[in-house]
Design an enzyme around this catalytic site. Sequence first.
Site, short mmCIF file in Angstrom:
data_model
loop_
_atom_site.label_atom_id
_atom_site.label_comp_id
_atom_site.label_asym_id
_atom_site.label_seq_id
_atom_site.Cartn_x
_atom_site.Cartn_y
_atom_site.Cartn_z
N GLY A 411 1.01 -1.14 0.12
CA GLY A 411 0.08 -0.10 -0.02
C GLY A 411 0.90 1.23 0.07
O GLY A 411 1.81 1.21 -0.52
N GLY A 414 4.38 0.68 2.10
CA GLY A 414 5.26 -0.25 1.62
C GLY A 414 4.91 -1.51 0.98
O GLY A 414 3.67 -1.31 0.55
N THR A 415 5.85 -2.25 0.64
CA THR A 415 5.52 -3.51 -0.16
C THR A 415 5.82 -4.81 0.79
O THR A 415 6.84 -4.78 1.73
CB THR A 415 6.41 -3.57 -1.46
OG1 THR A 415 6.17 -2.61 -2.14
CG2 THR A 415 6.21 -4.82 -2.06
N VAL A 416 5.00 -5.90 0.61
CA VAL A 416 5.38 -6.98 1.48
C VAL A 416 5.70 -8.23 0.52
O VAL A 416 5.00 -8.20 -0.67
CB VAL A 416 3.64 -7.43 2.02
CG1 VAL A 416 4.02 -8.91 2.91
CG2 VAL A 416 3.50 -6.21 2.98
N ASP A 526 -5.58 0.76 16.10
CA ASP A 526 -6.12 0.59 14.72
C ASP A 526 -6.77 -0.54 14.53
O ASP A 526 -6.25 -1.50 13.46
CB ASP A 526 -4.87 0.83 13.82
CG ASP A 526 -5.40 1.33 12.42
OD1 ASP A 526 -6.55 1.73 12.27
OD2 ASP A 526 -4.35 1.44 11.51
#
Length: 718
Positions: A411, A414-416, A526
């Site tokens: 998103g 960052g990237t997973v 959250d």
Amino acid sequence: PIALPNNCNATCGDVRVPYPFGFGPSHCYKPGFNLTCDTSHSPPRLLLDGNGTLQVAGISLSDSTVRVIHHTRIDAFDVTSSSSLIDGRVTRAVSFQLPEIGESYMLSARNEYVVFGNGVQATLYGNTYRNGSGANSNITGCVSSFSSGPFEEYRNCSGGDGCCHASILAGSTPKKMEFRGLVNTGLHNDMPLAVVSEEGLTAQWWDTILNRTWAVKQGFPAPAGNSSGQCPGDVASRLCRSEHSSCRQENGGYTCYCHKGYQGNPYITDGCKDVDECKIPNRCFGHCKNLPGKFKCRCKLGTFGNANKPHGCVSSSVILSKFIKKNKIGLSAASGPVLLLLVLGTMLVPRKIEQHRMKVLKQKCFKQNRGQLLQQLMSQKADIAERMIIPIDELAKATNNFDKARELGGGGHGTVYKGILSDLHVVAIKKSKITVQKEIDEFINEVAILSQINHKNIVKLFGCCLETEVPLLVYEFISNGTLYHHLHVEGPRSLSWRNRLRIATEIATSLAYLHSSVSIPIIHRDIKSTNILLDDTLTSKISDFGTSRYIPMDKTGLTTRIQGTRGYMDPMCCYTGRVTDKSDVYSFGVILMELLTRKKPFSYLSSEGDGLVSHFVNLLAVGDLVQIIDPQVIEEAGKEVHEVATLAASCVNFRGDERPTMRLVEHTLEGISGSKKYMKDDMVIAEFKNDGGKIFEDESSRRYSLEQEMVMSARYPR
């Protein structure tokens, strides 16, 4: 060139007008991108609309935005207001329409919604296309309040007191603003003020507040159903006329971009020109050679090192001198071995320099990512730091050097990646995109908290890497997506009720553990369906502890910057500025409503203009829940619907101290799930094969206690 030839003007006043925008003859612009150059002003004004309320301040093709200034003030009290009773308090609502910005334009993510006032909930409504929610959706909103002093003291909105900020979803078109507030608060005595503004500019604007700037995303309309991100070949060739350009689908339209290393106008023939990087100051500190779309930067002959950094290139004589001095070598003119050593040194020293540079870079990144502080945070267990800090080489090997084929998703943050460590653990590796201090602080916070937690319904943290510019987190790999994606699928049926109730109980159990079973209580802050991961057996795992906080044992809450997700965030936090464990209880109550209704809390809007929580509670109070409950739940759950709905309503009570604790919520859900048995061959069994193929073993037979029934009945009618 930025405009087309044949009497097409490229400027209006001091604003450049690149094609496909234009004014004058119809061939000078694409349909939907015609502007007006108003020459009655000095200098002339470029207008987005015909009535002159939206003035164009700038057009950028490179980031696909138009910046406009809205000149006309809208008085909210020119329209009809209404009053209503919410949570026993009389509230007043005022709404008014915003000017149209045209079908070719949508707000970009560079905007924010800013509200000035006291005790005022402001909401922005309009059309949102990015998430498919369509017209008349809740785009964004926030609650503004201040603790003391007159309204005028808070005009800069710098400290967060007296105002609030809310991000705006890219791809939306604002239509209406609405203010809600208690009678005798901001809506009566101090007129609240709300603006849609470009991020970061609000503090400068009080004295010129009428000149509101919007950054507007533009794109040529794309047909529905095309979500690949790619433009069809015929569209790309017809739209992007420059040879060195490409086309992307984004925010409901098609947009052209010059290739990397080129700049200009991709919409006209030969509009993208090569950038001569060698003429850019401080781009190269050695020998620079410009190439089409790129450049080469090398150290000059006789020097070694990194030519992209100041003083990064060092002469060979200096390198050899340091090498000889360090190794205490005596030279003799007749010494053959020394000459051989010099030759070998000339070959080996550059490699040594590169290795040293990489070592220094890793140390710098480690320090930047607060490695020492992280070790201190984990020093209470001596083995944690050694076990959890993973070298970058290990992660590069686990992900095939972060191959795009290993990407699981990502998103804005960052990237997973999916990876396999040397011990054969399958892991998910989260790589941040940006390196601002806030992101680093949240990274450290998440590591410090998760390193102390061991619970079957909380995602396990294997370790972290601090040797790169952007920090990396290594989690257990959860293979089955999020609760949000399982719940909000196309079609009339989703997760079975048994699964939904079990998942809710697991979430409640893990939150009760965080609030009351760890050495220092933890508030997640959250809780939402996208932060609930599901494994292959649909067992839930709470994730994303970046904004979580410890609460010292001698305190019941903490005062902190308000964070959370619209639709799930506790409104009491906005009024008091304090976060407690009851803030997580509120968010969990919203998840219960989401499980019962399959409505999205951040975008749901009833026909009366109420959000999910207020509409749900009102329907429960009048005994008409059938209007909003998912038909599948009504079919499968029976009387449990009312029991869970009543529990959800108690969790979202406006007064935090009147909400139940997560431990009480856990016991209540266990009582509900234990109250239903399934008969087969005259035997009572507690096994139920759900749609995921997992056998759910109901080990609890607890019921509502008399005390719990009294608490629930006292708050809401059953």
